[in-house]
Design a protein around this motif. Structure first.
Motif, mmCIF file in Angstrom:
data_model
loop_
_atom_site.group_PDB
_atom_site.id
_atom_site.type_symbol
_atom_site.label_atom_id
_atom_site.label_comp_id
_atom_site.label_asym_id
_atom_site.label_seq_id
_atom_site.Cartn_x
_atom_site.Cartn_y
_atom_site.Cartn_z
ATOM 1 N N LEU A 170 1.143 10.233 1.567
ATOM 2 C CA LEU A 170 2.016 10.223 0.389
ATOM 3 C C LEU A 170 2.332 8.813 -0.105
ATOM 4 C CD1 LEU A 170 4.613 12.934 1.437
ATOM 5 C CD2 LEU A 170 2.960 13.101 -0.440
ATOM 6 N N LEU A 171 2.485 7.891 0.839
ATOM 7 C CA LEU A 171 2.906 6.528 0.527
ATOM 8 C C LEU A 171 1.919 5.531 1.147
ATOM 9 C CD1 LEU A 171 6.699 7.009 1.374
ATOM 10 C CD2 LEU A 171 5.652 7.012 -0.898
ATOM 11 N N PRO A 172 0.700 5.445 0.615
ATOM 12 C CA PRO A 172 -0.302 4.561 1.211
ATOM 13 C C PRO A 172 0.126 3.097 1.180
ATOM 14 C CG PRO A 172 -1.141 5.565 -0.809
ATOM 15 C CD PRO A 172 0.216 6.126 -0.572
ATOM 16 N N ARG A 173 -0.290 2.376 2.180
ATOM 17 C CA ARG A 173 0.080 0.967 2.318
ATOM 18 C C ARG A 173 -1.017 0.116 1.675
ATOM 19 N NH1 ARG A 173 4.726 0.897 4.832
ATOM 20 N NH2 ARG A 173 4.588 -1.333 5.006
ATOM 21 N N ASP A 174 -1.006 0.112 0.350
ATOM 22 C CA ASP A 174 -1.993 -0.676 -0.386
ATOM 23 C C ASP A 174 -1.285 -1.477 -1.478
ATOM 24 O OD1 ASP A 174 -1.442 1.200 -2.397
ATOM 25 O OD2 ASP A 174 -3.272 2.337 -2.037
ATOM 26 N N ASP A 175 -2.045 -1.972 -2.446
ATOM 27 C CA ASP A 175 -1.468 -2.878 -3.445
ATOM 28 C C ASP A 175 -1.017 -2.181 -4.725
ATOM 29 O OD1 ASP A 175 -3.891 -2.257 -4.550
ATOM 30 O OD2 ASP A 175 -4.542 -4.335 -4.807
ATOM 31 N N ARG A 176 -0.822 -0.863 -4.702
ATOM 32 C CA ARG A 176 -0.397 -0.140 -5.918
ATOM 33 C C ARG A 176 1.073 -0.335 -6.259
ATOM 34 N NH1 ARG A 176 -1.721 5.736 -4.577
ATOM 35 N NH2 ARG A 176 -3.176 4.653 -3.247
ATOM 36 N N TRP A 177 1.868 -0.842 -5.319
ATOM 37 C CA TRP A 177 3.323 -0.878 -5.474
ATOM 38 C C TRP A 177 3.768 -2.104 -6.251
ATOM 39 C CZ3 TRP A 177 4.809 3.738 -4.180
ATOM 40 C CH2 TRP A 177 4.049 4.445 -3.250
ATOM 41 N N ARG A 178 4.720 -1.932 -7.145
ATOM 42 C CA ARG A 178 5.271 -3.052 -7.912
ATOM 43 C C ARG A 178 6.164 -3.928 -7.045
ATOM 44 N NH1 ARG A 178 5.661 1.284 -11.821
ATOM 45 N NH2 ARG A 178 4.051 0.937 -13.375
ATOM 46 N N HIS A 179 6.814 -3.313 -6.092
ATOM 47 C CA HIS A 179 7.666 -4.046 -5.140
ATOM 48 C C HIS A 179 6.722 -4.654 -4.101
ATOM 49 C CE1 HIS A 179 11.650 -4.503 -3.115
ATOM 50 N NE2 HIS A 179 10.840 -4.748 -2.099
ATOM 51 N N ARG A 180 6.542 -5.982 -4.136
ATOM 52 C CA ARG A 180 5.435 -6.588 -3.389
ATOM 53 C C ARG A 180 5.807 -7.608 -2.323
ATOM 54 N NH1 ARG A 180 0.198 -5.762 -5.888
ATOM 55 N NH2 ARG A 180 0.549 -4.529 -7.743
ATOM 56 N N HIS A 181 7.075 -7.871 -2.076
ATOM 57 C CA HIS A 181 7.346 -8.844 -1.009
ATOM 58 C C HIS A 181 7.105 -8.193 0.352
ATOM 59 C CE1 HIS A 181 11.104 -7.369 0.768
ATOM 60 N NE2 HIS A 181 11.377 -6.910 -0.446
ATOM 61 N N GLY A 182 7.023 -8.982 1.381
ATOM 62 C CA GLY A 182 6.833 -8.433 2.729
ATOM 63 C C GLY A 182 5.382 -8.147 3.034
ATOM 64 N N SER A 183 5.164 -7.313 4.035
ATOM 65 C CA SER A 183 3.808 -6.995 4.478
ATOM 66 C C SER A 183 3.083 -6.165 3.414
ATOM 67 C CB SER A 183 3.859 -6.251 5.809
ATOM 68 O OG SER A 183 4.583 -5.050 5.663
#
Length: 133
Positions: free
Chosen positions: A65-78
């Motif tokens: 549901l929540l893949p750990r890739d670069d699609r997210w606008r919130h980008r700080h951290g890992s």
């Protein structure tokens, strides 16, 4: 209302069982409700069977549901950390459980768990509050 705070170190675990701590907090308090709250933007609480694969299934479902890739606008951290900030919209940061005669009235296989996929912050606080009935 009586309240205490738990310091929880999740380490690399995404699911941490808090049932023993909740049970200890309720002991001797009679009937009422125990409210459990995680005051964090990247963690939630759930009632879940643990130790039989359900905790791993939950982590796998969250990965889908929540893949750990670069699609997210919130980008700080890992990488993929933006997914951690969406998690509390799916798994609430609070829950309440009835307490009967000083014991949480959980079902046979239910455990109170902290769900935290944010490996950037392994130290959490969980608030327990007892509301007498």
């Amino acid at each position: 209302m009586e309240t205490t705070e738990l310091a929880v170190h999740t380490g690399s675990r995404a699911v941490t069982d808090l049932t023993a701590e909740v049970t200890d907090f309720c002991a001797g308090r009679g009937d009422g409700l125990v409210h459990v709250f995680a005051p964090h933007a990247t963690a939630g609480l759930a009632l879940l069977e643990t130790g039989a694969g359900s905790d791993d299934d939950l982590v796998a479902a969250l990965g889908d549901l929540l893949p750990r890739d670069d699609r997210w606008r919130h980008r700080h951290g890992s990488p993929g950390h933006g997914a951690d900030h969406v998690l509390p919209a799916l798994i609430s940061p609070s829950l309440s459980v009835p307490v009967l005669d000083g014991r949480p009235a959980l079902g046979t296989w239910q455990s109170v768990v902290l769900v935290d996929t944010n490996g950037d912050n392994p130290d959490r606080t969980v608030r327990l509050s007892f509301l007498p009935g």
